[in-house]
Design an enzyme around this catalytic site. Sequence first.
Site, PDB file in Angstrom:
ATOM      1  CE  LYS A 102      -4.215  -2.370   1.044  1.00  0.00           C
ATOM      2  NZ  LYS A 102      -4.989  -2.020   2.327  1.00  0.00           N
ATOM      3  CG  HIS A 112      -0.788   7.436   4.171  1.00  0.00           C
ATOM      4  ND1 HIS A 112      -0.706   7.848   5.174  1.00  0.00           N
ATOM      5  CD2 HIS A 112      -1.144   5.766   4.170  1.00  0.00           C
ATOM      6  CE1 HIS A 112      -1.350   6.196   6.237  1.00  0.00           C
ATOM      7  NE2 HIS A 112      -1.490   5.691   5.933  1.00  0.00           N
ATOM      8  CG  HIS A 132       2.603   4.930   6.676  1.00  0.00           C
ATOM      9  ND1 HIS A 132       1.744   4.752   5.623  1.00  0.00           N
ATOM     10  CD2 HIS A 132       2.233   4.334   7.382  1.00  0.00           C
ATOM     11  CE1 HIS A 132       0.953   4.065   6.021  1.00  0.00           C
ATOM     12  NE2 HIS A 132       0.471   3.866   7.005  1.00  0.00           N
TER      13      HIS A 132
HETATM   14  N1  ARG Z   1      -0.540   0.069   9.934  1.00  0.00           N
HETATM   15  C1  ARG Z   1      -1.554   0.867  10.380  1.00  0.00           C
HETATM   16  C2  ARG Z   1      -1.898   1.862   9.505  1.00  0.00           C
HETATM   17  O1  ARG Z   1      -1.206   2.165   8.949  1.00  0.00           O
HETATM   18  C3  ARG Z   1      -0.602   1.747  11.789  1.00  0.00           C
HETATM   19  C4  ARG Z   1      -0.163   0.614  12.875  1.00  0.00           C
HETATM   20  C5  ARG Z   1      -0.281   1.547  14.245  1.00  0.00           C
HETATM   21  N2  ARG Z   1       0.004   0.618  15.220  1.00  0.00           N
HETATM   22  C6  ARG Z   1      -0.898   0.248  15.802  1.00  0.00           C
HETATM   23  N3  ARG Z   1      -0.001  -0.733  16.709  1.00  0.00           N
HETATM   24  N4  ARG Z   1      -1.948  -0.153  15.755  1.00  0.00           N
HETATM   25  O2  ARG Z   1      -2.669   2.388   9.600  1.00  0.00           O
END
Ligand code: ARG
Length: 666
Positions: A166, A169, A172
């Site tokens: 993905k 963005h 991130h």
């Molecule tokens: N991968 C998730 C996203 O892109 C963020 C993860 C955040 N951390 C967690 N422990 N939920 O939205």
Amino acid sequence: TQSLSDLAESLAALGINQIPQAPNTHPTVNPIDVYRSHITDLLVPITGAEPGVIYGALAWTQTLEMGDLALPVPALRLRGRKPGELAEEIASRFPPSPLLEPPVAAGTYVKFWFKPEPLSRLVIPSILKNGAAYGFNRTLGLRDPEDESKGRKKIIVEFSSPNIAKPFHAGHLRSTIIGGFLANLYAGAGWDVVRMNYLGDWGKQYGVLAVGFERFGSEEALVANPIAHLFEVYVKVSAIQKEEDDKMKALREEIAALKEKGEAVEEQEKALAALVNDGIDEQARRYFRRMSDGDPEAIAIWTRFRNLSIEKYRQTYARLNISFDDYSGESQVQDSSMEEAARIMAERGVSEESEGAVIVDLTKYSKKLGKAVVKKKDGTSLYLTRDIGAMKERFDKYNFDKMIYVVAAAQDLHLAQLFKIVELMGFRDISERCQHINFGMVLGMSTRRGTVKFLDDILRDVGEFMHDLMRSNEDKYKQVDDPEGTADILGISAVMVQDMTGKRINNYHFDIKRMTSFEGDTGPYLQYAHARLSSIVRKVGLKPEDLLTADLSLLSEKHATEQEAKHATEQEAKHATKQEAKHAANLVRSLAQFPDVFLNTHRTLEPVTVLTYLFKMTHALSSSYDHLQVMKSDPEVKKARMALYYAARTVLNNGMRLLGLTPLDR
Ligand code: ARG
């Protein structure tokens, strides 16, 4: 680093024969602590207040017009005394001090100013001796501040956490920048830091990806650039999935309509069945089933995607000075942890069945928390379920004292639910150690080539932009050894500084033009300031050891260059001297604040706390260059000024590294 005996010697030379010893005092790393202790000692007999109370009340100031330290008299909590009167009394009865100007009462405040020369003699050697450690306070992370052998506190900083296949963005990007900074901050405070990346790498969409790879994948492209290729595959297969979805919907409508008219639907039903039973969606469901059941072939393919992606991420993060200690991810959460969590939730009556799914009704505790689904009808886990399992696993693995989740404010509810559920499960001791560090959005993050998909794209684009900008000045461009590398670092600094310029929670506009400017409070401006100091250091060539013998009293005295002196009238010379002394003193006062800025940042957890300070300091620096020239002055004056600039470079370098920037020397 500066030793206690070094400090004792410096203090004795100033007429102070006692090293400050108050609890939480770190005079060898924080010169301001010397002043706090000194003022406290002198205020005890005047006010009769407790030393600890006085010490804690002495506040640092936002602007130097407020003094170097200020005492809000009401904070002394002395009953039956009018604060304004007491402030006056303190100011009038304060004894002469080798370190301080006479204090001034202002309303209910007393303002203290440090005498410039003793300040220079305390601060500059402290910076020269502490070097890369100046400003950081490693005692904060000690389990027992009095006893290092008891070990250090452990923190997990979970940040960046992109989703495989993905786009990377803006959320991130911000998580990466802020998380990297927080990890540096805690490391600088002496905590034992685990940098963790929690990849989004589980769920039916990874079944979609695998099915897509069977159709469109290229082994060569995968190895060459796994992140871009997997994304490409995912986009293609998702498009087909969507097409099929639309077709199924249309067929269903057509069938209904035909049936109404009593016409034959055989052909349409055949087509629909083919899609339902063997379309991308169903194939993906079956594939993900194999993954969850641990089918070795499915797991092997998916592991390869994951590992290749991680390899690529590693390289990109390296450009930002970030390396992770633990690449965890949603896929790594054990079924057994989630089953155990489900059992505890059921036994404690935390969860309940609702229409075939399992939910936790959090509205009992707060309306805002809502109802959270923890198990779907088909028995599969969710994002939230995996986070619950992961938290417990991390605690078992690391036994952390604190854990920070650096995640966009868009996920406030998710994390609030997570923390509450873990608490309700009976693990309050764990959930209390967890903190969500959130942040606002980036608006309009697009580049010349359109909307951004990968971190590499963003970095490449700003790098190219900087490169063009550098080329517009031929002469200067020729002096740079590695223009591409330099442009790359400048571009990265531009992006990072723009991101850290406001409070975390604020949204901001991604504005390449503004962030890459060398003017204004930007990353390139800080790099320019650092490179200029580095160039002075290079030209003069004196080492910190040499500079320790500098006569710092020369910083506050007259010494215009001979040439200037010859041409100046007496009036002008006097004015110049005053200007020199003022500029030197202001810069030293600013440098003295850095350890307090660090402490304050450790409380606010806001990168802007550091950044605002660095801009103030570099402004003081740039306005001093005209008044405090180095190259053309007499050897002793040159040495004293060089000591000041060397110290300024150290502070700027330390502050930039704390933020995660790579300071440039040229
Ligand atoms: N991968 C998730 C996203 O892109 C963020 C993860 C955040 N951390 C967690 N422990 N939920 O939205």
